[in-house]
Design a protein around this motif. Structure first.
Motif, PDB file in Angstrom:
ATOM      1  N   TYR A  41      -9.513  -6.720   0.991  1.00  0.00           N
ATOM      2  CA  TYR A  41      -9.873  -7.597  -0.119  1.00  0.00           C
ATOM      3  C   TYR A  41      -8.687  -7.739  -1.064  1.00  0.00           C
ATOM      4  O   TYR A  41      -7.834  -6.855  -1.130  1.00  0.00           O
ATOM      5  N   LEU A  42      -8.684  -8.827  -1.817  1.00  0.00           N
ATOM      6  CA  LEU A  42      -7.626  -9.029  -2.805  1.00  0.00           C
ATOM      7  C   LEU A  42      -7.584  -7.846  -3.780  1.00  0.00           C
ATOM      8  O   LEU A  42      -6.521  -7.416  -4.216  1.00  0.00           O
ATOM      9  N   LYS A  43      -8.757  -7.326  -4.105  1.00  0.00           N
ATOM     10  CA  LYS A  43      -8.811  -6.197  -5.043  1.00  0.00           C
ATOM     11  C   LYS A  43      -8.043  -4.978  -4.529  1.00  0.00           C
ATOM     12  O   LYS A  43      -7.516  -4.195  -5.310  1.00  0.00           O
ATOM     13  N   ASP A  44      -8.005  -4.812  -3.194  1.00  0.00           N
ATOM     14  CA  ASP A  44      -7.231  -3.694  -2.640  1.00  0.00           C
ATOM     15  C   ASP A  44      -5.744  -3.872  -2.970  1.00  0.00           C
ATOM     16  O   ASP A  44      -5.046  -2.913  -3.248  1.00  0.00           O
ATOM     17  N   PHE A  45      -5.310  -5.141  -2.965  1.00  0.00           N
ATOM     18  CA  PHE A  45      -3.898  -5.403  -3.278  1.00  0.00           C
ATOM     19  C   PHE A  45      -3.611  -5.083  -4.749  1.00  0.00           C
ATOM     20  O   PHE A  45      -2.524  -4.622  -5.076  1.00  0.00           O
ATOM     21  N   TYR A  46      -4.594  -5.366  -5.613  1.00  0.00           N
ATOM     22  CA  TYR A  46      -4.416  -4.989  -7.021  1.00  0.00           C
ATOM     23  C   TYR A  46      -4.166  -3.488  -7.104  1.00  0.00           C
ATOM     24  O   TYR A  46      -3.335  -3.022  -7.883  1.00  0.00           O
ATOM     25  N   ALA A  47      -4.904  -2.727  -6.276  1.00  0.00           N
ATOM     26  CA  ALA A  47      -4.776  -1.273  -6.326  1.00  0.00           C
ATOM     27  C   ALA A  47      -3.434  -0.798  -5.756  1.00  0.00           C
ATOM     28  O   ALA A  47      -2.893   0.213  -6.201  1.00  0.00           O
ATOM     29  N   PHE A  48      -2.868  -1.555  -4.779  1.00  0.00           N
ATOM     30  CA  PHE A  48      -1.547  -1.171  -4.258  1.00  0.00           C
ATOM     31  C   PHE A  48      -0.494  -1.281  -5.364  1.00  0.00           C
ATOM     32  O   PHE A  48       0.498  -0.578  -5.353  1.00  0.00           O
ATOM     33  N   LEU A  49      -0.733  -2.257  -6.271  1.00  0.00           N
ATOM     34  CA  LEU A  49       0.266  -2.556  -7.302  1.00  0.00           C
ATOM     35  C   LEU A  49      -0.366  -2.454  -8.693  1.00  0.00           C
ATOM     36  O   LEU A  49      -0.517  -3.457  -9.392  1.00  0.00           O
ATOM     37  N   PRO A  50      -0.742  -1.231  -9.086  1.00  0.00           N
ATOM     38  CA  PRO A  50      -1.517  -1.070 -10.312  1.00  0.00           C
ATOM     39  C   PRO A  50      -0.784  -1.529 -11.574  1.00  0.00           C
ATOM     40  O   PRO A  50      -1.415  -1.879 -12.566  1.00  0.00           O
TER      41      PRO A  50
END
Ligand code: HEM
Ligand code: SF4
Ligand code: SF4
Lengths: 437, 79
Positions: B24-33
């Protein structure tokens, strides 16, 4: 003759209504006779195989479509939905059967010539089967193969000046009622707002960036011809602030039977004499009307703008002049937690070009939902989980009585520090005077 | 972190996840906090346009993965 026998589907043609099975058989036949000589780019028997696959599903009671696939065309993250069947050897015509979504014109106005061109392209590069229009409101093209996608997209954008619609975790193709183009009840220009916001939010429409789908719908008045309140996460519904305009002479003419009620819709049999009291005044949801001494009065403060009285007597009653819209949010279909209608967020907002006030509300809601919404959580579910009050807060809206859905379902009141005089700090010495350790 | 570093981090992170291929896009947010969410979503879209990543859609939900990784036309277990 039919490629696959379909006794179960055939049975569906026996009822009194038009049948999609008959339509599909007709379309399959047309692909074989091909009277207009298209160089068909997807298998000629695509529809025969579709019928065969569906018959097989009816036999074994399970779907033969796989769920999802890689998305479509260069630069876009929506508008094409990959569909593949799990019986490609038996039904090669539908091994790939992708859906293409096209943005429909606001209010669904086409020229016959344009419609024909669209259909020609789809007969040439797709199955020829369309759904005018899908549940979201856009043009749905059913069934093409992967190599056709870029060709279709190029042709649409370069020759027809036609964009794709939305799918996936995107803004979905916005849709509006026909509004001012045909309807005297329109409180704002729905077509203009739909077109303007579609252009404004191209990025959201084509590049997935939301937790899940998000839909806008625009109704010009509370009659709700696009059912914005039930079909969109963000429903914009026309309304007005001042009095309903009353033509007393015309009211008398309705009462006297000179003008047929409901613009003559109750025809075909004798519905009896029009009864103003019974058919209008008693049905007003807030009981804010009265008819005394030959004069109709409406207590504007208590009128919901439900449209009932205006619909019954359109020649006598007119929407007010101080017009704008209400914004409601959070409708969704039943997938999780049951269906939900939108709830009132902004009671009245100006709805004039360039719609800056409305954009501000949209963007506040998006900022919040993109931050707080869980994966695959519709706005309406986020609202339920975190509370409607949160939405009011992020939009900077002061709650009013109309925001309360049902009073006293929750006995807890949580104050924020800035709502309490003096805040949370206390003078410990003053406190100890009253409370021992 | 500049865009090139962020892109690299996304690619390395995705390669290191062996149990699934779509996110999910949200997972990408978590990769790049430390990056703004809007900036992450723009970056992801650029990487799709460049052909490093690809979108996968169920029709209702969009997921993102390395181009060509995992199943192309079906749901993976557990998604
Ligand atoms: C104005 C005074 C008080 C208020 C507003 C109040 C409010 C509450 C509330 C809202 C609950 C939760 C009820 C629920 O979850 O269903 C509760 C539970 C409870 N309160 Fe109070 N309370 C008060 C005074 C007191 C006092 C003086 C005591 C004991 C000396 C007390 C002992 C308890 C206990 C033991 C429970 C748990 C009851 C249970 O689990 O069934 N409360 N109270
Ligand atoms: S929603 Fe209202 S304004 Fe729009 S077409 Fe229907 S009746 Fe007219
Ligand atoms: S619009 Fe509805 S609420 Fe208002 S006066 Fe007419 S019937 Fe009553």
């Amino acid at each position: 003759m039919a490629k696959h026998p379909t006794p179960l589907l055939d049975q569906l043609e026996s009822g009194p209504w038009p049948s999609f099975v008959s339509d599909m058989k007709h379309a399959a036949e047309l692909r074989h006779t091909n009277p207009r000589g298209f160089e068909q780019q997807v298998p000629v028997d695509v529809i025969d195989d579709l019928l065969g696959l569906l018959e097989m599903s009816y036999e074994d009671g399970t779907t033969h479509w796989k769920h999802g696939g890689i998305v479509g065309v260069f630069g876009y993250g929506g508008g094409v939905i990959g569909r593949y069947c799990d019986q490609p050897e038996k039904f090669p015509g539908v091994a790939h059967f992708h859906t293409v979504r096209l943005a429909q014109p606001s209010g669904l106005f086409y020229t016959a010539e344009y419609m024909e061109k669209l259909c020609d392209l789809w007969d040439f590069r797709g199955s020829g089967m369309t759904n005018m229009h899908g549940s979201t409101g856009d043009i749905i093209w059913l069934g093409t193969t992967t190599p056709q996608l870029e060709e279709i997209f190029y042709e649409l954008t370069h020759t027809y000046n036609q964009d794709l619609g939305g799918s996936g975790s995107n803004l979905r193709t916005p849709a509006c009622c026909m509004g001012m183009s045909r309807c005297e009840f329109a409180c704002y220009d729905t077509q203009l707002m739909c077109h303007t916001l579609t252009n404004e939010y191209q990025d959201m429409l084509h590049r997935p960036q939301f937790p899940y789908k998000f839909k806008f719908k625009f109704d010009g008045c509370p009659n709700g011809c696009v059912a914005a309140i039930a079909r969109s996460d963000f429903s914009i519904i026309g309304t007005w602030k001042d009095d309903i305009k009353i033509d007393q002479a015309a009211v008398k003419a309705y009462v006297g039977g000179e003008i047929p009620p409901n613009a003559g819709a109750h025809a075909g049999r004798d519905w009896g004499k029009f009864d103003l009291q019974k058919e209008v005044i008693d049905l007003c949801p807030t009981k804010c009307m009265k008819y005394e001494g030959g004069k109709l009065e409406i207590d504007t403060k208590n009128c919901y703008r439900c449209m009932h009285c205006i619909n019954v007597m359109p020649k006598a009653l007119r929407i007010g002049d101080e017009r704008g819209a209400s914004i409601l949010i959070g409708a969704k279909a039943p997938i999780l937690d049951g269906a939900q209608m939108s709830s009132l967020l902004v009671p009245f907002i100006p709805a004039d070009d360039p719609f800056d006030e409305i954009k501000e509300v949209i963007e506040s809601i998006w900022d919040w939902w993109m931050d707080e919404g869980k994966n695959r959580e519709r706005l309406g579910e986020t609202l339920k989980r975190l509370g409607f009050q949160k939405a009011l807060e992020v939009c900077g809206i002061t709650p009013v009585a109309q925001h309360v859905k049902e009073p006293r379902t929750n006995p807890y009141i949580f104050w924020k520090e800035d709502e309490v005089p003096g805040g949370w700090t206390r003078d410990i010495n003053e406190y100890r005077k009253l409370h021992q350790r | 972190m500049d865009d090139a570093e962020a892109k690299n981090l996304i690619i390395e992170t995705l390669k290191s996840k062996t149990n699934k291929s779509k996110f999910y896009l949200k997972d990408f947010y978590a990769f790049l906090p430390d990056m703004k969410k809007m900036a992450v979503s723009k970056l992801v879209n650029t990487m799709v346009a460049e052909g490093t990543l690809e979108y996968w859609s169920s029709g209702s939900t969009t997921m993102i993965g390395l181009k060509g990784a995992g199943k192309q036309h079906a749901t993976e277990e557990g998604e």
